[in-house]
Scaffold this motif. Sequence first.
Motif, PDB file in Angstrom:
ATOM      1  N   ASN A  92       0.815  -1.201   0.000  1.00  0.00           N
ATOM      2  CA  ASN A  92       0.000   0.000   0.000  1.00  0.00           C
ATOM      3  C   ASN A  92       0.853   1.257   0.000  1.00  0.00           C
TER       4      ASN A  92
ATOM      5  N   GLU B 151      -0.196   4.142  -5.973  1.00  0.00           N
ATOM      6  CA  GLU B 151      -0.342   5.472  -6.532  1.00  0.00           C
ATOM      7  C   GLU B 151      -1.179   6.344  -5.591  1.00  0.00           C
TER       8      GLU B 151
ATOM      9  N   ARG C 236      -4.079   8.578  -4.272  1.00  0.00           N
ATOM     10  CA  ARG C 236      -5.479   8.528  -4.677  1.00  0.00           C
ATOM     11  C   ARG C 236      -6.162   9.866  -4.440  1.00  0.00           C
ATOM     12  N   TRP C 237      -7.226  10.111  -5.202  1.00  0.00           N
ATOM     13  CA  TRP C 237      -8.048  11.293  -4.995  1.00  0.00           C
ATOM     14  C   TRP C 237      -9.511  10.879  -5.047  1.00  0.00           C
ATOM     15  N   SER C 238     -10.365  11.741  -4.519  1.00  0.00           N
ATOM     16  CA  SER C 238     -11.786  11.426  -4.453  1.00  0.00           C
ATOM     17  C   SER C 238     -12.582  12.714  -4.325  1.00  0.00           C
TER      18      SER C 238
ATOM     19  N   MET D 231      -4.334  14.394  -3.978  1.00  0.00           N
ATOM     20  CA  MET D 231      -3.254  13.413  -3.996  1.00  0.00           C
ATOM     21  C   MET D 231      -2.243  13.626  -2.873  1.00  0.00           C
TER      22      MET D 231
ATOM     23  N   ARG E 234      -7.231   1.544   4.569  1.00  0.00           N
ATOM     24  CA  ARG E 234      -8.612   1.959   4.391  1.00  0.00           C
ATOM     25  C   ARG E 234      -9.529   1.397   5.477  1.00  0.00           C
TER      26      ARG E 234
ATOM     27  N   GLU F 299      -9.057   8.052   3.340  1.00  0.00           N
ATOM     28  CA  GLU F 299      -8.726   6.878   2.519  1.00  0.00           C
ATOM     29  C   GLU F 299      -9.331   6.967   1.127  1.00  0.00           C
ATOM     30  N   GLY F 300     -10.169   7.990   0.888  1.00  0.00           N
ATOM     31  CA  GLY F 300     -10.765   8.164  -0.429  1.00  0.00           C
ATOM     32  C   GLY F 300     -12.163   7.615  -0.569  1.00  0.00           C
TER      33      GLY F 300
ATOM     34  N   THR G 230     -13.674   9.015  -8.291  1.00  0.00           N
ATOM     35  CA  THR G 230     -12.445   8.687  -7.574  1.00  0.00           C
ATOM     36  C   THR G 230     -11.372   8.248  -8.547  1.00  0.00           C
ATOM     37  N   SER G 231     -10.144   8.225  -8.051  1.00  0.00           N
ATOM     38  CA  SER G 231      -9.025   7.765  -8.867  1.00  0.00           C
ATOM     39  C   SER G 231      -9.096   6.268  -9.129  1.00  0.00           C
ATOM     40  N   ASP G 232      -9.996   5.566  -8.428  1.00  0.00           N
ATOM     41  CA  ASP G 232     -10.186   4.132  -8.663  1.00  0.00           C
ATOM     42  C   ASP G 232     -11.111   3.849  -9.841  1.00  0.00           C
TER      43      ASP G 232
END
Length: 374
Positions: free
Chosen positions: A26, A30, A32-34, A209, A300, A332-333, A350-352
């Motif tokens: 983890n 990368e 992450r953003w949300s 980020m 998370r 955690e996004g 989200t970045s996911d």
Amino acid sequence: MKSTILCAVAATLFALFPTLASAQENEDAEPRWSIAIHGGAGTLDPDRMTPERRAAYEAALQQALDAGSEILANGGSAMDAVQAAIIPMEDNPLFNAGRGAVFTWEGTNELDASIMDGRDRSAGAVTGVTTVRNPILLADRVRTGSPHVFLMGEGAEQFAVEQGFEVTPPEWFATEARRRSLERMRAEALSALDVDHKFGTVGAVALDMDGNLAAGTSTGGMTGKRWGRIGDAPVIGAGTYADNRSCAVSATGWGEYFIRVGVAQEICTRLRIGYNRETFTGREALTELERVLNTMRSQRPNKSFQQTVIDSVMAEVAELGGDGGVILVTPEGHALFSFNTTGMYRGRATSDGVNEVAIFGGHVEAEASETPDH
């Protein structure tokens, strides 16, 4: 004995959270953003929503969501993303913020907004402004360009002029649909809830980020409001709150109840306490447990716990007689929602890979595999 207990605790925690084993992986993931947005909640009937009107709302929500997402995806700050998402909703007469704001009893449009930075909990808010096209920008200028947090009415507008904001004429904000709502309210002696059936407040929350959180909210208030009434939207801790240690929240609903519960800060506080609950006494035990909990947090924290916290605060609002909803982003996004009305205009990305807007349905959790209800 103490070592045995700690080992047992650690084993139990790792059994409950199997992803802890990949903590090192983890760390290399990368950034992450949300982001999550809302355009109001209330008594929305799917059977009375024409396909054209629904498409218009979904397009407006997507435009706002895209504006904020672009900032975050390019490495921009959560604060910039929140403002970028709110501005197009303030400019869109579909929402009760900026252009399209509801009328006061006296027939004017009075605007409220607030914004908060989770890095240092700096905040800015304005209420009762009538000449500022995008109140969310003025709220942020209060945060960065004044020694204060909250400005009102003429003083806020004087500050805006001194800061270089253009004076926007009243006709920019007024729409015929909102005027008809006021006229109906006066003629039939109705309450604001009878006229509006929904709260068109807009808001956004974001994680960037760099791991920073931000929240912002903007509204025209309630139709026919009198005596300088102020709702929760510009009140830090009620309609808006952001703290990197816990979450970022923006609320929409019956403001008097959200103020009484302190909804936004209450949610963040409960989450922060939940993240850091000390189960054992004794320095060695706490040190070891803190290490394990820190690892858990990096993987998370459980979304079901977070959703339960959000829902429990909204349940308190309902118990007092209020309704509405909230959007929330965690460190955690996780992009989460909760509302006790039949619908809430909302969206999240989200970045996911999540990118969706919705109007009806209950609270939802942020998973890319979920199907939106639009």
